[in-house]
Each structure stands twice: as structure tokens, then as C-alpha cells.
Motif scaffolding. Sequence first.
Motif, PDB file in Angstrom:
ATOM      1  N   THR A   1       0.840  -1.209   0.000  1.00  0.00           N
ATOM      2  CA  THR A   1       0.000   0.000   0.000  1.00  0.00           C
ATOM      3  C   THR A   1       0.880   1.265   0.000  1.00  0.00           C
ATOM      4  O   THR A   1       0.560   2.263  -0.663  1.00  0.00           O
ATOM      5  CB  THR A   1      -0.926  -0.001   1.235  1.00  0.00           C
ATOM      6  OG1 THR A   1      -1.704  -1.193   1.212  1.00  0.00           O
ATOM      7  CG2 THR A   1      -1.850   1.196   1.237  1.00  0.00           C
ATOM      8  N   LEU A   2       1.995   1.249   0.751  1.00  0.00           N
ATOM      9  CA  LEU A   2       2.846   2.425   0.903  1.00  0.00           C
ATOM     10  C   LEU A   2       3.842   2.610  -0.236  1.00  0.00           C
ATOM     11  O   LEU A   2       4.294   3.728  -0.502  1.00  0.00           O
ATOM     12  CB  LEU A   2       3.605   2.343   2.237  1.00  0.00           C
ATOM     13  CG  LEU A   2       2.729   2.354   3.503  1.00  0.00           C
ATOM     14  CD1 LEU A   2       3.578   2.110   4.737  1.00  0.00           C
ATOM     15  CD2 LEU A   2       1.985   3.683   3.614  1.00  0.00           C
ATOM     16  N   PHE A   3       4.206   1.484  -0.893  1.00  0.00           N
ATOM     17  CA  PHE A   3       5.246   1.563  -1.922  1.00  0.00           C
ATOM     18  C   PHE A   3       4.891   2.508  -3.077  1.00  0.00           C
ATOM     19  O   PHE A   3       5.736   3.314  -3.504  1.00  0.00           O
ATOM     20  CB  PHE A   3       5.554   0.161  -2.445  1.00  0.00           C
ATOM     21  CG  PHE A   3       6.647   0.136  -3.470  1.00  0.00           C
ATOM     22  CD1 PHE A   3       7.965   0.382  -3.122  1.00  0.00           C
ATOM     23  CD2 PHE A   3       6.359  -0.102  -4.811  1.00  0.00           C
ATOM     24  CE1 PHE A   3       8.974   0.366  -4.081  1.00  0.00           C
ATOM     25  CE2 PHE A   3       7.359  -0.110  -5.768  1.00  0.00           C
ATOM     26  CZ  PHE A   3       8.682   0.114  -5.407  1.00  0.00           C
ATOM     27  N   PRO A   4       3.659   2.507  -3.592  1.00  0.00           N
ATOM     28  CA  PRO A   4       3.337   3.441  -4.697  1.00  0.00           C
ATOM     29  C   PRO A   4       3.441   4.913  -4.285  1.00  0.00           C
ATOM     30  O   PRO A   4       3.631   5.802  -5.118  1.00  0.00           O
ATOM     31  CB  PRO A   4       1.905   3.053  -5.079  1.00  0.00           C
ATOM     32  CG  PRO A   4       1.759   1.653  -4.623  1.00  0.00           C
ATOM     33  CD  PRO A   4       2.560   1.571  -3.351  1.00  0.00           C
ATOM     34  N   GLN A   5       3.303   5.181  -2.970  1.00  0.00           N
ATOM     35  CA  GLN A   5       3.355   6.561  -2.494  1.00  0.00           C
ATOM     36  C   GLN A   5       4.805   7.034  -2.273  1.00  0.00           C
ATOM     37  O   GLN A   5       5.039   8.183  -1.897  1.00  0.00           O
ATOM     38  CB  GLN A   5       2.565   6.679  -1.185  1.00  0.00           C
ATOM     39  CG  GLN A   5       1.111   6.258  -1.332  1.00  0.00           C
ATOM     40  CD  GLN A   5       0.374   6.234   0.009  1.00  0.00           C
ATOM     41  OE1 GLN A   5       0.924   6.673   1.029  1.00  0.00           O
ATOM     42  NE2 GLN A   5      -0.860   5.762  -0.015  1.00  0.00           N
ATOM     43  N   GLY A   6       5.756   6.104  -2.428  1.00  0.00           N
ATOM     44  CA  GLY A   6       7.153   6.467  -2.243  1.00  0.00           C
ATOM     45  C   GLY A   6       7.608   6.427  -0.809  1.00  0.00           C
ATOM     46  O   GLY A   6       8.732   6.820  -0.501  1.00  0.00           O
TER      47      GLY A   6
ATOM     48  N   GLY B   1      14.281  -1.575  -1.801  1.00  0.00           N
ATOM     49  CA  GLY B   1      14.978  -2.598  -1.009  1.00  0.00           C
ATOM     50  C   GLY B   1      14.094  -3.143   0.094  1.00  0.00           C
ATOM     51  O   GLY B   1      14.062  -4.353   0.336  1.00  0.00           O
ATOM     52  N   SER B   2      13.389  -2.242   0.787  1.00  0.00           N
ATOM     53  CA  SER B   2      12.496  -2.686   1.860  1.00  0.00           C
ATOM     54  C   SER B   2      11.362  -3.543   1.299  1.00  0.00           C
ATOM     55  O   SER B   2      10.921  -4.533   1.910  1.00  0.00           O
ATOM     56  CB  SER B   2      11.938  -1.481   2.612  1.00  0.00           C
ATOM     57  OG  SER B   2      12.977  -0.758   3.227  1.00  0.00           O
ATOM     58  N   MET B   3      10.870  -3.142   0.113  1.00  0.00           N
ATOM     59  CA  MET B   3       9.784  -3.896  -0.513  1.00  0.00           C
ATOM     60  C   MET B   3      10.250  -5.302  -0.894  1.00  0.00           C
ATOM     61  O   MET B   3       9.537  -6.293  -0.664  1.00  0.00           O
ATOM     62  CB  MET B   3       9.292  -3.137  -1.746  1.00  0.00           C
ATOM     63  CG  MET B   3       8.081  -3.781  -2.406  1.00  0.00           C
ATOM     64  SD  MET B   3       6.664  -3.749  -1.286  1.00  0.00           S
ATOM     65  CE  MET B   3       5.530  -4.783  -2.198  1.00  0.00           C
ATOM     66  N   ASP B   4      11.446  -5.406  -1.447  1.00  0.00           N
ATOM     67  CA  ASP B   4      11.968  -6.737  -1.832  1.00  0.00           C
ATOM     68  C   ASP B   4      12.195  -7.615  -0.604  1.00  0.00           C
ATOM     69  O   ASP B   4      11.918  -8.819  -0.622  1.00  0.00           O
ATOM     70  CB  ASP B   4      13.279  -6.565  -2.588  1.00  0.00           C
ATOM     71  CG  ASP B   4      13.070  -5.909  -3.941  1.00  0.00           C
ATOM     72  OD1 ASP B   4      11.906  -5.915  -4.429  1.00  0.00           O
ATOM     73  OD2 ASP B   4      14.061  -5.413  -4.530  1.00  0.00           O
ATOM     74  N   GLU B   5      12.671  -6.982   0.465  1.00  0.00           N
ATOM     75  CA  GLU B   5      12.908  -7.745   1.692  1.00  0.00           C
ATOM     76  C   GLU B   5      11.605  -8.279   2.279  1.00  0.00           C
ATOM     77  O   GLU B   5      11.534  -9.433   2.743  1.00  0.00           O
ATOM     78  CB  GLU B   5      13.619  -6.852   2.704  1.00  0.00           C
ATOM     79  CG  GLU B   5      13.977  -7.566   3.981  1.00  0.00           C
ATOM     80  CD  GLU B   5      14.666  -6.648   4.985  1.00  0.00           C
ATOM     81  OE1 GLU B   5      14.889  -7.099   6.125  1.00  0.00           O
ATOM     82  OE2 GLU B   5      14.965  -5.494   4.628  1.00  0.00           O
ATOM     83  N   ALA B   6      10.565  -7.459   2.263  1.00  0.00           N
ATOM     84  CA  ALA B   6       9.273  -7.882   2.798  1.00  0.00           C
ATOM     85  C   ALA B   6       8.675  -9.017   1.960  1.00  0.00           C
ATOM     86  O   ALA B   6       8.083  -9.968   2.487  1.00  0.00           O
ATOM     87  CB  ALA B   6       8.316  -6.698   2.847  1.00  0.00           C
ATOM     88  N   THR B   7       8.852  -8.920   0.634  1.00  0.00           N
ATOM     89  CA  THR B   7       8.340  -9.975  -0.253  1.00  0.00           C
ATOM     90  C   THR B   7       9.050 -11.291   0.010  1.00  0.00           C
ATOM     91  O   THR B   7       8.418 -12.367   0.097  1.00  0.00           O
ATOM     92  CB  THR B   7       8.513  -9.556  -1.725  1.00  0.00           C
ATOM     93  OG1 THR B   7       7.831  -8.318  -1.949  1.00  0.00           O
ATOM     94  CG2 THR B   7       7.973 -10.623  -2.649  1.00  0.00           C
TER      95      THR B   7
END
Length: 362
Positions: free
Chosen positions: A128-133, A138-144
Amino acid sequence: MKALNYTLQNSKQLLIAAASLLIINTATAQQGNHVDIDTLIATEVERVQYLTLDAKVEPIKSATVAAQTSGRVLAIHYDVNDLVSVGSPLLEITSEEQGAELAAAEAELARAKAINIEAQAQLKRYKTLFPQGAISQGSMDEATAKAKSSQQAVSAANASLIKAKQTVNYTVISAPYTGRITEKLVEEGETVVIGQGLLSGYATNSLRAVFFVPQQYRQQVANLTKINFYLDEHQPNRQYQSNHITPFAFSHQADHSIEVRAILDNQQDELFAGQWLKTKLAIDKKSIISLPLTTLHQIGDVTSVYRQVGDNYLQTQIRVGKHFIDENGVPSFEVLAGVMPDDIIVKNANHYILHLHKLTAN
């Protein structure tokens, strides 16, 4: 001296038999025209010749159940020769260690599920937060990666739980099929390891009879569609029929005989492994003279029938072959010598002799 006494005794018996024959034949000659006697005509019949064979009963299914986990034997519920049903508990092994492993597996699964729930929730927030910048790549890849890893950890923990449950189930050994126990390989209190044999047995509902046929009768075996087995060849009513016959396509080197297997239905549990049965294999046909057993008369070693000669019935000594039951269920015998086809024979020799004695007495 013993041989001389034996010879004299036999001579005496023969003299008595000869005297009896003379009296009966004299009475026959005197009264033959005045006696109404039931007779039959000796005829040749075609009879199948059989080869009698011994057959051994063997189990089709037999097994030794072995330990699939380690432990000490707590209880053995059956002994040798006991009949057991499929699924019945045969033996129990201690389960403390296996129970502990099960509890640990359950705890690990609960932990993995909790971590997975947290990882999946975090991934959802990041998406939800990733599109808002607000979240870096890196944080997104780690969470995935963490979400995928935690999901796989749940699957691994679940597999460990299944294995632990199965290990606990291995502490109770169950019968793989309905059968009879033939051997007990352990006793209560013994410690067993994985792969160690515990109990042996065989399935009782389906057995087979195994017999060996001389090689020259290979064609007769190949033509078999059904075969009967007997507990006793003199009691043909107690028989077991098989329609599933498998002759081997090779002969045994020791005696060049052909092994034949025939499946037997044993639903009534009358047969057992290792039992011997009799069977008869039709090998040839030949013409024989057969007479009912009632025509036979025997005094000592003299076996005879009463044959019509002119108007009289004379005692005729014969040679007797095999006894059998004819197609009408009448006990009969094969005549090897002494009677020819079309001879007229007294049907009931004993009744005839009794009648002659009455006439002689009068």
C-alpha cells in the motif's frame, strides 16, 4: 517250522474255499433252471485314466511385519496360530519419545504460522505504501522475500507434524490383512529398532495348491480349465475346485517336472498353509469291463463272480482292478481277467448264494 505251518494254514484255507465252491457250483447245476436271478450283461465302457498327485497348500500373501520406529515392546496381543482381522492391533511399542517429537512438531508449526501471519501482514502494508514512495525498493523486496520464506516454513513445519504423527502411529503395529500368525519374533519387554522383524503370518482367505506333473503330461496340463482337490481321494464329496490354474513354462532341473499352481477359495477357513491335498489329472482314456461291486464274491483269496453258462450260473474266478464310482453313483470295479464282453453275470452274488443255500437245505 513257521514257514511250514504258514504253508499248511494257507493250504487248509484253499481246501475250505474249494469245498465251498464245489458245494455252491453243484447246487447251481442242480437248481439253475428253477431260480429266477437278476442278471446283467458285461459290456465294455470307456473310462478316463487319472494320475493321482499330491498338492501342497501355500499362502499367496505372507509377510513379516517389522518395526518402523524404535522403542520397547509394551504388549503383544496375539500369539502363534491366532486368527486376526485386517487392521487389528498386533503389538504396541513405547511412545514417549515419539509423543515428545509430535509435541515439538506442533509447537514449531504454531510458531511458523505466527511468523507467516506477521510477514504477510507486513507485505500487505508495504504494497500500500510503496506506490506513495514511503517504502524503498529494497524494503519492498525484503518484505516480499520474508513473506515467501515464512509461507514455506509453514509448509515445512506441517510436513514435520505429519511425520511425527505417523511415527506415533508406528508404535501400534496393525495387521495388514486378515490372516493367521505363524511366528512371533519378539517378546514383551524387548527393545526393538527400525527394520527388526516382529510377527509373521499369512492371509487365509486366498491360498493356492502347488503340485508337480511329469513332463510327458504337459499337454494335459495345458488343456486344464478346472481341477478338483480332495482331502481324501476316498471321500470325493469333500473337494475344493479351482478355475485359476497356472502351469509354469519351464521344468525343474532336479526331476524335470512341471510346477502347477491353482488358486483356492478359503473363505470358510477350512484349509491351512502346509496342508496336503490330493488331485487327479486326466491323462488317457481306455475301454474296460466294469461290474457293480454287488456282483463280486470273495472267499479267502478267491475272488469271483457268477457267470451264466448254458442254463446254469457257474462261479468264475476273476482278477480285479481299481474300484471306483461310476457315472450313476454305483460302486464298481474294473475286471482285468475272467470276464468277457457280453457275458451274463449275476447282479447280486450274496443274495444268489443265500438263495442257493436255502434250496440246498430244502
